[in-house]
Design an enzyme around this catalytic site. Structure first.
Site, PDB file in Angstrom:
ATOM      1  N   ARG A 124       0.811  -1.221   0.000  1.00 33.22           N
ATOM      2  CA  ARG A 124       0.000   0.000   0.000  1.00 33.22           C
ATOM      3  C   ARG A 124       0.842   1.268   0.000  1.00 33.22           C
ATOM      4  O   ARG A 124       0.371   2.347   0.376  1.00 33.22           O
ATOM      5  CB  ARG A 124      -0.992   0.016   1.167  1.00 33.22           C
ATOM      6  N   LYS A 146       3.501  11.257 -11.384  1.00 37.87           N
ATOM      7  CA  LYS A 146       2.556  10.455 -12.156  1.00 37.87           C
ATOM      8  C   LYS A 146       3.199   9.119 -12.490  1.00 37.87           C
ATOM      9  O   LYS A 146       4.300   9.064 -13.041  1.00 37.87           O
ATOM     10  CB  LYS A 146       2.165  11.168 -13.455  1.00 37.87           C
ATOM     11  N   GLU A 188       9.100  17.832 -25.103  1.00 35.19           N
ATOM     12  CA  GLU A 188       8.575  18.256 -23.808  1.00 35.19           C
ATOM     13  C   GLU A 188       9.154  19.610 -23.405  1.00 35.19           C
ATOM     14  O   GLU A 188       8.470  20.436 -22.786  1.00 35.19           O
ATOM     15  CB  GLU A 188       8.901  17.211 -22.735  1.00 35.19           C
ATOM     16  N   LYS A 230       8.271  22.767 -14.561  1.00 40.41           N
ATOM     17  CA  LYS A 230       7.307  21.726 -14.198  1.00 40.41           C
ATOM     18  C   LYS A 230       7.054  21.697 -12.699  1.00 40.41           C
ATOM     19  O   LYS A 230       5.909  21.504 -12.259  1.00 40.41           O
ATOM     20  CB  LYS A 230       7.779  20.362 -14.685  1.00 40.41           C
ATOM     21  N   GLU A 240      -3.748  16.978  -9.984  1.00 46.39           N
ATOM     22  CA  GLU A 240      -4.516  17.413 -11.145  1.00 46.39           C
ATOM     23  C   GLU A 240      -6.001  17.556 -10.819  1.00 46.39           C
ATOM     24  O   GLU A 240      -6.882  17.160 -11.587  1.00 46.39           O
ATOM     25  CB  GLU A 240      -4.323  16.431 -12.310  1.00 46.39           C
ATOM     26  N   ARG A 244      -4.827  23.614 -13.094  1.00 48.10           N
ATOM     27  CA  ARG A 244      -3.458  24.127 -13.247  1.00 48.10           C
ATOM     28  C   ARG A 244      -2.565  23.086 -13.916  1.00 48.10           C
ATOM     29  O   ARG A 244      -1.920  23.344 -14.917  1.00 48.10           O
ATOM     30  CB  ARG A 244      -2.909  24.518 -11.872  1.00 48.10           C
ATOM     31  N   ASN A 249      -0.531  19.102 -20.215  1.00 51.94           N
ATOM     32  CA  ASN A 249      -0.946  18.165 -21.255  1.00 51.94           C
ATOM     33  C   ASN A 249      -1.046  18.827 -22.630  1.00 51.94           C
ATOM     34  O   ASN A 249      -1.602  18.230 -23.551  1.00 51.94           O
ATOM     35  CB  ASN A 249      -2.277  17.522 -20.872  1.00 51.94           C
ATOM     36  N   HIS A 252      -0.658  16.703 -25.717  1.00 49.04           N
ATOM     37  CA  HIS A 252      -0.749  15.295 -25.340  1.00 49.04           C
ATOM     38  C   HIS A 252      -2.074  14.625 -25.702  1.00 49.04           C
ATOM     39  O   HIS A 252      -2.131  13.400 -25.772  1.00 49.04           O
ATOM     40  CB  HIS A 252      -0.506  15.146 -23.834  1.00 49.04           C
ATOM     41  N   HIS A 256      -1.063  11.471 -27.385  1.00 47.80           N
ATOM     42  CA  HIS A 256      -1.277  10.156 -26.783  1.00 47.80           C
ATOM     43  C   HIS A 256      -2.095   9.252 -27.702  1.00 47.80           C
ATOM     44  O   HIS A 256      -1.838   8.035 -27.783  1.00 47.80           O
ATOM     45  CB  HIS A 256      -1.986  10.286 -25.438  1.00 47.80           C
ATOM     46  N   HIS A 268       7.583   8.726 -27.402  1.00 44.03           N
ATOM     47  CA  HIS A 268       6.561   9.575 -26.783  1.00 44.03           C
ATOM     48  C   HIS A 268       6.742  11.028 -27.215  1.00 44.03           C
ATOM     49  O   HIS A 268       5.778  11.713 -27.589  1.00 44.03           O
ATOM     50  CB  HIS A 268       6.644   9.458 -25.258  1.00 44.03           C
TER      51      HIS A 268
END
Length: 365
Positions: A124, A146, A188, A230, A240, A244, A249, A252, A256, A268
């Site tokens: 956990r 993320k 990016e 970032k 998220e 903001r 994204n 993206h 994506h 990517h």
């Protein structure tokens, strides 16, 4: 050494950026461990990165007094899977990794994403740290917590927010990257330049030659600037929940979808570059964005050897269907991050699908 702390309320991420720092990861971990100097560390890397750097990192961790084990995964996007996640749980069990231990990701975004999810869910939640070795990971994947894996329906649809305790970035690792991977990371960085109200986009234009030549000081400054951009966003919206962090994204939503429908044959960052072109063209078509910004974006994408067109056609309906499953969609509406100018992102959920289809078609050969 550049040092930065990103605060997330109960948690904080220590970011250290400096040439040669990879060999100091053991000492850097000492202050982050819940279980003290006898804690266990599971080092996760891939086959390619492992051959280059795993021995150095493993030795540093052991010299700092930790009990360590190494687990290697197959390089590539296909490793962001349930099967890889299960293998990591098995490695953690064999090491007897408890809540005082830590998972250490050494590699690019694939390694950090799947390791982070394993750390978020093992017992956990245990601590994890990242030593990113690609430009994409340095400027994006390693910052913000993320984590995730892919499923057939789409990219990163299974995941969790789990902030790393430590991100240690050694810009010297960039010297071993193929130029294609440097270019992918620059997508990016261009995105961050478009989102920043300061001089970051012009900085890209002024330093393009030095970046392509991988000049040491310039690459370190590139990473530091990106991390600061970032970090400023994710610290204000870690999970998220406001609008903001969704600004990150930009490029993206379509990117994506292209990545998924192309079966991850493209990097990517290459898909993000195509997504940035699309976002600028949609913004311009809606009357939001001055054409000069779209032109500057296209020039930077081209200058850093990123694709301006899709190498093979994918039906627009497949792209649209995949976008409808985007994590940011709400009540059946796809939300796009668009631009009203440099440093002025805006979220729109009323972009006509016909316009999206037309812009997507403009990306085809």
């Amino acid at each position: 050494m550049h040092e930065l702390q990103i605060d997330f309320g109960e948690h904080a991420t220590q970011v250290r950026i400096g040439p040669g720092s990879l060999a100091e990861v053991g000492d850097a971990l000492t202050g982050t461990m819940a279980g003290g100097p006898n804690s266990r560390v599971l080092l996760v890397t891939d086959e390619t990165v492992g051959e280059l750097y795993a021995a150095r990192v493993y030795e540093s961790v052991r010299e700092a007094g930790f009990t360590a084990a190494e687990h290697r995964i197959t390089a590539g996007e296909a490793s962001k899977s349930m099967a890889t996640l299960g293998d990591l749980y098995g490695a953690a069990a064999q090491l007897e990794l408890d809540r005082g231990g830590l998972m250490l990701a050494l590699g690019g975004g694939v390694v950090s994403d799947v390791t982070g999810l394993a750390a978020a869910t093992w017992m956990r939640g245990v601590r994890f740290a990242i030593c990113p070795t690609t430009l994409e990971a340095d400027v994006d994947a390693a910052i913000g917590g993320k984590t995730g894996i892919n499923i057939p329906s789409g990219k990163n649809l299974v995941g969790a927010f789990h902030q790393p305790a430590l991100v240690l970035i050694d810009p010297q690792c960039l010297a071993t990257l193929p130029m294609r991977d440097i270019s992918a990371g620059m997508a990016e960085s261009i995105k961050h330049g478009l989102l920043s109200a300061d001089d970051f986009l012009p900085w890209h234009e002024a330093h393009a030659e030095a970046i392509l030549a991988r000049e040491n000081e310039t690459m370190t400054e590139l990473v530091v600037r990106n991390v600061r951009v970032k970090a400023g966003v994710v610290a204000a919206d870690a999970r998220e929940q406001a609008d903001r962090r969704i600004m990150l994204n930009l490029g993206h939503t379509i990117g994506h979808a292209i990545e998924t429908c192309a079966d991850y044959e493209l990097r990517h960052g290459e898909c993000v570059a195509l997504g940035l072109l699309a976002a600028c063209r949609i913004s311009q078509a809606l009357g939001l964005l001055d054409p000069s910004v779209a032109n500057r974006t296209e020039m930077l994408v081209d200058r850093f050897n990123l694709p301006m067109k899709l190498p093979r056609a994918i039906e627009s309906e497949r792209i649209l269907t995949t976008m409808r499953l985007d994590k940011k969609a709400r009540d059946g509406h796809v939300r796009f991050v668009l631009l009203e100018g440099i440093g002025r992102p805006v979220v729109r959920d009323d972009v006509p699908e016909t316009l999206v289809g037309e812009v997507y078609e403009s990306l085809l050969e």
